[in-house]
Enzyme design. Structure first.
Site, PDB file in Angstrom:
ATOM      1  CD  GLU A 190      -1.732  -2.392   1.597  1.00 53.34           C
ATOM      2  OE1 GLU A 190      -0.541  -2.648   1.880  1.00 53.34           O
ATOM      3  OE2 GLU A 190      -2.643  -3.240   1.687  1.00 53.34           O
TER       4      GLU A 190
ATOM      5  CG  PHE B  80      -9.627 -10.060  11.215  1.00 51.23           C
ATOM      6  CD1 PHE B  80      -8.379 -10.500  11.626  1.00 51.23           C
ATOM      7  CD2 PHE B  80      -9.926 -10.071   9.865  1.00 51.23           C
ATOM      8  CE1 PHE B  80      -7.451 -10.953  10.701  1.00 51.23           C
ATOM      9  CE2 PHE B  80      -9.000 -10.519   8.933  1.00 51.23           C
ATOM     10  CZ  PHE B  80      -7.763 -10.967   9.351  1.00 51.23           C
ATOM     11  CD  GLN B  81      -7.214  -7.742   7.612  1.00 50.99           C
ATOM     12  OE1 GLN B  81      -8.133  -7.511   6.851  1.00 50.99           O
ATOM     13  NE2 GLN B  81      -6.066  -8.251   7.222  1.00 50.99           N
TER      14      GLN B  81
ATOM     15  CE  LYS C  94     -16.752  -7.107   3.335  1.00 52.99           C
ATOM     16  NZ  LYS C  94     -15.999  -8.345   3.624  1.00 52.99           N
TER      17      LYS C  94
ATOM     18  CG  MET D 133      22.133  12.642   3.485  1.00 51.63           C
ATOM     19  SD  MET D 133      23.219  13.706   2.529  1.00 51.63           S
ATOM     20  CE  MET D 133      22.133  14.177   1.183  1.00 51.63           C
TER      21      MET D 133
END
Lengths: 599, 212
Positions: A88, A150-151, A200, A509
């Protein structure tokens, strides 16, 4: 856990599916058939997609997952092309670059929980650079929200400090309106990322409501005429005027107005790093970009100007160095569309709140005609600094390949409108210093957040936004490894992009700073082993090349550019090469070091 | 040929303060922190308080108190924010607040604004007469008086509350709860522009409907 909780009837079927398929989504055949049989069925998810269609969105970037599945299902019948990214974070960066190239918000999708949190880096990046991005995230059904389902993650809470605005869509009848609003807000005024969290059950719910037709863009705001007059007087009475053009000039598409203003009045121009390309770097009046690793002459001009016309910049500390010593003699005319930027870091003596292009035109009309003769001395002074502190490096035969040489070589081989994306690190600075940018929106980089790994997914977004243009990505070995998986997307989409890894076997760097400021203790900055990037590219299905010799640079780059698909050039460059000039952190702009000796 | 090394270069003479303000005879300015109240009219929607407090804290503004409550319009709420910042900081808080979507209007309240705070405090009940005398002195009210504790409320400006708390210390304060300041502009002046506009709009609408 879902069995025990009361669920809304509309979401019950798919709930079971979420439990079993998890983030990867798995097979969605049942839903697909259902949608095919009744294509006219309208849901919250369909309203979301309609909103995107009405906003003329052509590409979206994302990763499937349980909670976002209804929205993906609604995409099934849409003409919007979905690009499945490997991660993502890649989706957010690709959308960000897409938005920078097109000027309209780039769109990214993610599911709830880990999907949404993986977007966070990309959203924060867009927020720091004021890039227009719309993020749509799935969320657990509303009756699960707050139960640690969940999630589940409080995505609206997590992204609140890093979005311009974010929304929780709790009603299927207004969900399309919210997406339309979020899209508009992302692109208007000072752009920035917005997010809509889509539970959802809401996306699954049946609704007749459709999003509104896209509303007309608001007119670009102008500054108060009296304020413009006062600012014009200050400019006209200056002895050493200087234009400082920031990323806001790019966002406002004000490059033409800037060019007309500067060339008509013959005022030297310095840009910030995000402002690169707004004024052609091959023009006599251009002093390139100022700041920590900007050119010596840009920094000398900033330090000595007596009237700084700063347009669309937020005076980031990488630009200003120590605020106490920034442009110490200058009255500041600050043009910005965001009133909160006025006098935030540097006090504005003449604040002009408005669109960069509109205000530049207002100033243009208000100033007396033609260049001021008194300014000739100042222009000569700037030209002298250009000669005194040129951008240069050495290329003796017996030394390893210099990264700057590779950048210059590729610049020579590619057209002026080539899109350059970068990761973050030394390579990013060389790509900014040794490539001559003449067009706006051609240097696409992570400025404010400094996100390593930005380059490759950004190249994917840039190429999809401008398929006919050459896209090259300069990356560092450390930066490339952070999002290397997106190479699979470039191969799958057959994108003709050329990645050049300036490989110095370190987070260069950091190593440079350790050598300069930490007694040379190279803690965790050097890689004792690195994968063979050329072979890695081939494993992904891309073409891989390596180069470590001056004589082979041209041929290798040529072959990589010629290859019709993604290619990766692993360029082994001198690990001892560092980025100069350098203004030590918090120092004065004119105290830049040209080498280690000056630090 | 490279030009002079850093230490050999000619330095400009001017300087800026730590607040980015040019320090010269004309523009010299240093700002001491001052305590002030901002009144923000916001949409009364979920999360608005989190948005406001999150913004103030992540930008490191020094917040003294924050109160929130309803207004004459059920769709809006008023947030009164007391901060201690130098002048540029006050202006920043104001402008950053205005950028938040649910914020409608922000105004810094003048020195003459009416500011009130409520404290409820509980002292040991050993000397009820003395406690009562102090309560009367501060125009307070006794809310609860038992054999062991006395609970009182005092309303007033911040200084009065501070003084009252000091006065009660002699009895031993068991615990106290302060609300933080809430405030309105004095007299004819409106606290925020948006409320003035809405009030006038409603007056006009009522006028129109009357004549119909």
């Amino acid at each position: 856990m879902s069995e025990g909780s009361p669920a809304r009837p509309a979401s019950q079927e798919t709930e079971t599916e979420t439990e079993t398929t998890g983030e990867t989504g798995g097979e969605a055949d049942a839903t697909t058939e259902d949608a095919a049989a009744t294509p006219e069925r309208t849901t919250g998810a369909a309203a979301v997609v309609t909103a995107l269609e009405r906003a003329n969105v052509e590409h979206v970037f994302g990763v499937q997952g349980g909670a976002i599945m209804p929205v993906y299902d609604a995409l099934y019948h849409s003409d919007i092309a979905h690009v499945t990214m490997a991660h993502e974070q890649g989706a957010a960066h690709a959308a960000d670059a897409y938005g920078q190239v097109t000027g309209a918000p780039g769109v990214c999708f993610a599911t709830s929980g880990p999907g949404a949190t993986n977007l966070v880096t990309g959203i924060a990046d867009a927020n720091m650079d004021s890039d227009p991005v719309l993020a749509l995230t799935g969320q657990v059904p509303t009756n699960f929200v707050g139960n640690d389902a969940f999630q589940e993650t409080d995505t609206v809470g997590v992204t609140r400090p890093i979005t311009k605005a974010n929304y929780f869509a709790d009603d299927e009848t207004t969900i399309g309106d919210l997406v339309t609003e979020a899209f508009t807000v992302a692109g208007e005024g000072r752009p920035g990322p917005t997010l809509v969290d889509l539970p959802k059950d809401v996306t699954n719910a049946e609704t007749e409501a459709r999003p509104p037709e896209e509303r007309d863009a608001a007119a670009a705001p102008a500054a108060e005429p009296q304020a413009v007059e006062r600012a014009a007087e200050a400019l006209a009475s200056a002895e050493k005027p200087l234009v400082l053009a920031g990323g806001g000039v790019t966002k406002a598409n004000a490059s033409e107005e800037l060019r007309r203003f500067a060339t008509t009045f013959e005022v030297p121009v310095v840009t910030t790093m995000p402002g690169i390309g707004t004024f052609p770097e091959d023009h006599d009046l251009c002093l390139s970009w100022a700041g920590m690793h900007g050119t010596g002459y840009a920094n000398m001009a900033i330090s000595h100007t007596d009237c700084l016309l700063a347009v669309g910049t937020r005076f980031d500390d990488r630009l200003t160095g120590g605020i106490e010593t920034f442009a110490p003699d200058a009255t500041v005319v600050h043009v910005d569309i965001d009133p909160a930027e006025i006098s935030k870091n540097v006090h504005a003596d003449y604040p002009l709140v408005g669109d960069a292009g509109v205000v530049l035109d207002q100033l243009f009309e208000t100033l007396p005609d033609g260049p001021d003769d008194r300014w000739a001395t100042w222009r000569e002074q700037c030209a002298t600094w250009k000669e005194e502190y040129p951008m240069s490096y050495t290329t003796p035969d017996d030394e390893p390949l210099k990264p700057q040489f590779v950048v210059e070589a590729l610049d020579e081989m590619t057209p002026d409108d080539t899109l350059v994306t970068t990761g973050v690190g030394q390579h990013q600075m060389w790509a900014a210093q040794f490539w001559t940018y003449t067009e706006p929106r051609t240097y696409i980089s992570s400025h404010g957040l400094g996100t390593m790994g930005y380059g490759l997914p950004a190249a994917i977004g840039a190429k999809l936004a401008a398929p006919d243009r050459e896209v090259v990505c300069f990356d560092g070995d450390g930066s490339f490894l952070m999002t290397v998986q997106e190479l699979s997307v470039a191969v799958r989409e057959n994108l003709d992009i050329t990645v050049v890894v300036l490989n110095n076997e370190a987070i260069g760097m950091v190593r440079q700073w350790q050598d300069a400021f930490f007694g040379g203790r190279r803690m965790a900055s050097e890689y004792r082993w690195m994968p063979d990037f050329a072979t890695l590219a081939e494993a992904f299905g891309a073409r891989g090349f390596t180069v470590d010799d001056y004589d082979d640079v041209a041929d290798t780059l040529e072959a990589a550019l010629d290859y019709d698909g993604p290619s990766v050039v692993d360029a082994f460059v001198d690990p001892a090469e560092n980025v100069y000039p350098m203004v030590p952190s918090g120092g004065a702009n004119d105290q830049f070091a040209l080498s280690e000796d000056h630090l | 040929m490279h030009g002079p090394a850093p230490e050999e270069r000619t330095r400009p003479v001017g300087r800026r303060s730590s607040q980015g303000i040019r320090v010269d005879p004309h523009a010299e300015a240093t700002h001491e922190p001052r305590r002030t109240a901002l009144s923000a009219l916001v949409y009364h929607e979920p999360g608005v308080l989190a948005k406001v407090s999150g913004l103030v804290s992540r930008r490191q503004f020094n917040i003294e108190s924050l109160t929130v409550g309803s207004t004459t319009n059920p769709e809006t709420a008023r947030i009164t924010l007391v901060i201690e910042e130098p002048e540029p900081g006050v202006r920043q808080v104001e402008k950053q607040l205005l950028k938040l979507q649910p914020v409608i209007s922000v105004r810094e309240l003048g020195g003459d604004a009416i500011r009130r705070e409520l404290v409820v405090l509980k002292v040991h009940g050993d000397e009820p007469d003395k406690v009562n005398a102090i309560t009367q002195m501060y125009d307070g009210r006794t809310l609860d008086a038992g054999p062991r504790t006395i609970t009182v409320e005092i309303t007033g400006d911040e200084q009065k509350i501070n003084d009252a708390i000091d006065a009660y210390r002699q009895f031993g304060i068991r615990e106290l709860a302060r609300t933080g300041q809430t405030a309105l502009a004095r007299g004819d002046e409106w606290t925020t522009d948006a409320e003035e506009e809405r009030y006038e709009r409603m007056q006009t609408e009522m006028g129109t409907s009357d004549s119909e």
